[in-house]
Design an enzyme around this catalytic site. Structure first.
Site, PDB file in Angstrom:
ATOM      1  N   ASP A   9       0.782  -1.241   0.000  1.00  0.00           N
ATOM      2  CA  ASP A   9       0.000   0.000   0.000  1.00  0.00           C
ATOM      3  C   ASP A   9       0.821   1.303   0.000  1.00  0.00           C
ATOM      4  OD1 ASP A   9      -1.979  -1.911   0.210  1.00  0.00           O
ATOM      5  OD2 ASP A   9      -2.826  -1.195   2.080  1.00  0.00           O
ATOM      6  N   LYS A 107      -7.100  -4.950  -2.976  1.00  0.00           N
ATOM      7  CA  LYS A 107      -7.856  -5.472  -1.833  1.00  0.00           C
ATOM      8  C   LYS A 107      -8.740  -4.375  -1.280  1.00  0.00           C
ATOM      9  CE  LYS A 107      -4.057  -4.348   1.228  1.00  0.00           C
ATOM     10  NZ  LYS A 107      -4.762  -3.310   1.985  1.00  0.00           N
ATOM     11  N   CYS A 152      -2.016  -2.769   7.610  1.00  0.00           N
ATOM     12  CA  CYS A 152      -1.923  -3.687   6.468  1.00  0.00           C
ATOM     13  C   CYS A 152      -0.639  -4.519   6.457  1.00  0.00           C
ATOM     14  CB  CYS A 152      -2.150  -2.925   5.175  1.00  0.00           C
ATOM     15  SG  CYS A 152      -3.871  -2.371   5.063  1.00  0.00           S
TER      16      CYS A 152
HETATM   17  C1  VGL Z   1      -4.661   0.669   5.684  1.00  0.00           C
HETATM   18  C2  VGL Z   1      -6.244   1.522   7.087  1.00  0.00           C
HETATM   19  C3  VGL Z   1      -7.205   1.404   6.113  1.00  0.00           C
HETATM   20  C4  VGL Z   1      -3.229   0.280   5.491  1.00  0.00           C
HETATM   21  C5  VGL Z   1      -5.603   0.528   4.685  1.00  0.00           C
HETATM   22  O1  VGL Z   1      -2.760   0.204   4.329  1.00  0.00           O
HETATM   23  O2  VGL Z   1      -2.540   0.029   6.505  1.00  0.00           O
HETATM   24  N1  VGL Z   1      -4.988   1.150   6.874  1.00  0.00           N
HETATM   25  N2  VGL Z   1      -6.875   0.902   4.903  1.00  0.00           N
END
Ligand code: VGL
Ligand code: ZN
Length: 198
Positions: A9, A107, A152
């Protein structure tokens, strides 16, 4: 043993100026780019939510960002709207080397279930398909980097270790949100699951 680098991410919304900015989230980009050279396989994940996703506080009247609610699959933190499919915030950081990626796994596209982990949605049973991809390629060891350490990266590392992969988390190439002791809890959880934190 085949090794893969799993980059979690590294998207605009998790970097300074983004909707769910992780402090210093962008500072890890050059180091991740360099590390790609050491791996025969590179996989990127991309948080990819439809507008109005159930993990957004804005989808729950009266709720605030970072509130905790009970979802059918368990407790869920409510986030600011982030990583909406097709938005600039959902794009990878512009300096991240994406050409090296063999696979980009998205995702969080199920409107009713969040997905922190690259392997399973937050119901902890709906697979993303990543396990099958890794197994059919003969990949047995994973090094994780990216955002955010306590969400994540944490859930991905724990699931990977539980699935029997050899897991290393490069903490210097991760950054955390750290709400309510989440970073310390994540470190403990990853270690107990058998991940090596280096
Ligand atoms: C994430 C919160 C919501 C992350 C993704 O990538 O850690 N955290 N969506
Ligand atoms: Zn998300």
């Amino acid at each position: 043993m085949t090794q893969a680098l799993l980059v979690i991410d590294v998207q605009n919304d998790f970097c300074p100026g983004g909707a769910l900015a992780v402090p210093e989230g962008d500072s890890i980009v050059p180091g991740i780019n360099e590390l790609m050279a050491d791996f025969p396989a590179v996989i990127l994940t991309q948080d990819w939510h439809p507008a109005g996703h159930s993990s957004f506080a804005s989808s729950h009247p009266g709720k605030q960002d970072m509130d905790l609610i009970d979802m059918p699959y368990g407790p869920q933190v409510l986030w600011p709207d982030h990583c909406i499919q097709g938005s600039i915030g959902a794009q990878f950081h512009p300096d991240l080397t994406t050409d090296r990626a063999d696979l980009i796994i998205r995702k969080g596209y199920n409107p009713a279930i969040d997905s922190y982990s690259a392997f399973f949605e937050n119901d902890q049973k709906t697979p993303t398909g990543l396990e099958g991809y890794l197994r059919t390629r003969g990949i047995t060891a994973l090094t994780l980097v990216g955002l955010a350490t306590d969400f994540c990266v944490n859930f991905s590392a724990v699931d990977a270790a539980k699935l029997g992969f050899e897991v290393t988390v490069r903490q210097d190439l991760c950054r955390a949100i750290d709400i309510g002791g989440s970073l310390a809890a994540a470190r403990d959880g990853m270690k107990s699951a058998g991940a090596a934190l280096v």
